[in-house]
Design an enzyme around this catalytic site. Structure first.
Site, short mmCIF file in Angstrom:
data_model
loop_
_atom_site.label_atom_id
_atom_site.label_comp_id
_atom_site.label_asym_id
_atom_site.label_seq_id
_atom_site.Cartn_x
_atom_site.Cartn_y
_atom_site.Cartn_z
N GLU A 27 0.85 -1.19 0.00
CA GLU A 27 0.00 0.00 0.00
C GLU A 27 0.89 1.24 0.00
OE1 GLU A 27 -2.98 0.09 3.08
OE2 GLU A 27 -3.76 2.01 2.39
N ASN A 72 -6.81 1.45 2.52
CA ASN A 72 -7.56 2.69 2.70
C ASN A 72 -7.10 3.76 1.70
OD1 ASN A 72 -8.81 1.44 4.85
ND2 ASN A 72 -7.50 2.36 6.41
N ASN A 172 -12.13 -1.12 -1.28
CA ASN A 172 -11.47 -1.62 -0.08
C ASN A 172 -12.31 -1.33 1.15
OD1 ASN A 172 -9.00 -2.54 1.49
ND2 ASN A 172 -9.28 -0.48 2.33
N GLU A 173 -12.55 -2.36 1.95
CA GLU A 173 -13.20 -2.20 3.27
C GLU A 173 -14.34 -1.19 3.24
OE1 GLU A 173 -10.22 -1.61 6.38
OE2 GLU A 173 -9.63 -3.70 6.23
N TYR A 244 -6.93 -8.67 11.61
CA TYR A 244 -5.67 -8.34 12.29
C TYR A 244 -5.83 -8.75 13.76
CZ TYR A 244 -4.57 -5.50 8.19
OH TYR A 244 -4.31 -5.07 6.91
N GLU A 292 -6.28 -9.27 3.49
CA GLU A 292 -5.48 -8.58 4.52
C GLU A 292 -5.50 -9.44 5.77
OE1 GLU A 292 -6.05 -4.38 5.32
OE2 GLU A 292 -6.60 -4.00 3.24
N GLN A 353 1.45 -6.20 5.68
CA GLN A 353 1.87 -5.82 4.36
C GLN A 353 3.28 -6.39 4.14
OE1 GLN A 353 0.85 -1.81 3.23
NE2 GLN A 353 -1.09 -1.86 4.34
O1 AHR Z 1 -3.18 -2.63 6.19
C1 AHR Z 1 -3.45 -1.42 6.81
C2 AHR Z 1 -4.90 -1.00 6.61
O2 AHR Z 1 -5.73 -1.90 7.26
C3 AHR Z 1 -5.42 -0.98 5.19
O3 AHR Z 1 -5.14 0.19 4.52
C4 AHR Z 1 -6.89 -1.11 5.39
O4 AHR Z 1 -7.52 -1.76 4.31
C5 AHR Z 1 -7.03 -1.88 6.69
O5 AHR Z 1 -7.91 -1.28 7.56
#
Ligand code: AHR
Length: 503
Positions: A27, A72, A172-173, A244, A292, A353
């Site tokens: 990103e 994002n 995205n999201e 995450y 992700e 990432q």
């Molecule tokens: O990976 C960091 C961020 O986490 C990304 O930009 C977003 O898609 C997610 O919230």
């Protein structure tokens, strides 16, 4: 010592492991691109400004398809800014990360970097501040051979042949209130379906990913997937998952069992997608792009890293530079086990990432690049997990966690490549205090021996690799692994991740 037992039988396959399961994510965020993979002044930089020491580490990591350019970031991104003569490219505010985007690196440059690391491109379109028309422009620019305004513009910009991007993310999201252009599931489902239909009219061979939930904890989780797929089922190939994990308030026991949450997340999304399949009376199956996943100390980002201020939009600030411990790497390795256990339906995944930003690889400007603890489970799993993931019969003691209930102390998956005959097993011991003896019935694999063993563990489970001590943590051979009479025995230290190559 507690005992666990597993049976590995190559006849019981879960599904073929797609190489795309070992994907990554780059990103435009913090020092990922600038001062990460791209640093023209660095002693190792090649003629295009790419750090060759980083390229070598990315190759060693073994990443397949790489998602780009966000995240994002993509929800405010104008792709046109990032192509054409560099000196004419505009500097823009990146609202997602409160930074300045110089656009020095764009589609052409990134594609050239991908050629150097040997990975494919997975491209995300902006469905936040933009829509179908701009996505159509991008696919015309990227994938149409020539003879139209935008494809000719690409050729004039130095790229004669199309980029041929196969995999496309529809935003995205979009379920997240933090996302620029956040929508409800109905609105997103409609624009995702419309954009997917339009993109396929240009290039029927592409694969499309609709946004699923940003985590299983989202209040709309479940309903979001159902509604989005009710609109877009026929148009897309994948629904995404993002997750995450971090250690909250010193609750190590729950943290070590994070993969249980990932297992349940995947299984719920599979059930939801199949529910819509039934409603639609469809023959088509929607799979998961887990695009992700990682350990990420989000609370640290919220409290420490976050940039604010009208006159404060730095270029490539230090953001999300989590330094990973042994415990983090054990959880990380367990997340990979979870992905493999669901290889029949998780057919694409992207580690979020790659460099500096919640990353397995760190760099210092003008200085070295090094492997974080999480580098090892990824590189070893990517190298050894070939062929099919196997369904294991696992019998393990359990323990109680605050966040995930009662969970097994051991998690494991095995893989078998019928062509080469190679097998591998990946195991974690989630106990914070006790070693565990595991016996594995490997008789069905034939007369195999242990070709490689790697265990990541440490007396200090919070040990890390840093600029000052870049090789403090590394996996070691596990000499307790022996095979006799069709049974493998191994001792797993507390808080450990292990990989075994058998053949
Ligand atoms: O990976 C960091 C961020 O986490 C990304 O930009 C977003 O898609 C997610 O919230």
């Amino acid at each position: 010592m507690s005992h666990a037992h597993l049976t590995v039988d190559p006849h019981f396959t879960v599904g073929t492991i797609q190489r795309r399961l070992f994907g990554g994510f780059v990103e435009h965020l913090g020092r990922h691109v600038y001062d990460g993979i791209y640093e023209p002044g660095h002693p190792s930089a090649d003629a295009e400004g790419w750090r060759t020491d980083v390229i070598e580490l990315v190759k060693e990591l073994g990443v397949d398809c790489i998602r780009y350019p966000g995240g994002n970031f993509v929800s405010g991104f104008k792709w046109e800014d990032s192509v054409g003569p560099r000196e004419e490219r505009p500097r823009r505010l990146d609202l997602a990360w409160h930074s300045t985007e110089t656009n020095e690196v764009g589609l052409h440059e990134f594609s050239s970097w991908l050629d150097k690391v040997g990975s494919d491109l997975m491209l995300a379109v902006n469905l936040g501040t933009r829509g179908t028309a701009e996505a159509l422009d991008l696919i015309e620019y990227a994938n149409v051979p020539g003879g139209t305004a935008l494809s000719e513009q690409r050729r004039a910009n130095g790229r004669d042949q199309p980029f041929g991007v196969k995999m496309w993310c529809l935003g995205n999201e979009m379920d997240g209130p933090w996302q620029l252009g956040h929508r409800n599931a109905d609105d997103y489902g409609k624009i995702a379906a419309q954009t997917a239909r339009a993109l396929r009219q240009v290039d029927p061979d592409i694969e499309l990913v609709a946004c699923g939930s940003s985590s299983a904890q989202m209040p709309t989780f479940g309903a979001w997937e159902r509604t989005v797929l009710e609109h877009a089922y026929d148009e897309v190939d994948f629904i995404s998952c993002h997750a995450y994990y971090e250690e909250y308030d010193g609750d190590l026991d729950s943290f070590l069992a994070s993969a249980v949450n990932m297992d349940r997340f995947i299984e719920t999304v599979v059930d939801t997608a199949d529910h819509v399949k039934a409603l639609k009376k469809s023959d088509k199956t929607i799979n998961i792009s887990f695009d992700e996943w990682n350990v990420w100390y989000i609370t640290r980002f919220e409290n420490v890293d976050k940039i604010t201020g009208m006159d404060n939009w730095p270029v490539a600030p230090r953001l999300l530079e989590d330094v990973y411990s042994v415990a983090d790497a054990v959880v990380f390795g367990n997340l990979m086990i979870s992905l493999l256990k669901h290889a029949d339906r998780v057919t694409s995944a992207s580690l979020a990432q790659l460099v500096n930003v919640i990353a397995p690889i760190m760099t210092e400007p003008g200085g070295p690049a090094w492997r974080q603890t999480t580098f090892f489970p990824f590189s070893i799993t990517s190298r050894l997990a070939r062929g099919a993931a196997l369904e294991l019969k696992l019998d393990a003691p359990t323990y109680e966690t605050t966040r995930h209930g009662v969970v097994p102390l051991v998690d494991a998956v095995a893989t078998h490549d019928a062509e080469s005959g190679a097998s591998a097993a990946f195991l974690v011991n989630r106990s914070a205090t006790e070693p565990l003896m595991v016996t594995v019935d490997v008789a069905q694999l034939g007369d195999v021996s242990v070709l490689e063993s790697h265990t990541l563990a440490d007396d200090d489970i919070y040990a890390k690799n840093t600029l000052d001590e870049p090789e403090r943590v590394a996996p070691r051979a596990n000499d307790t692994a022996v095979i006799a009479g069709g049974t493998l025995t191994i001792t797993l230290p507390p808080v450990s991740w292990t990989a075994l190559a058998l053949g």
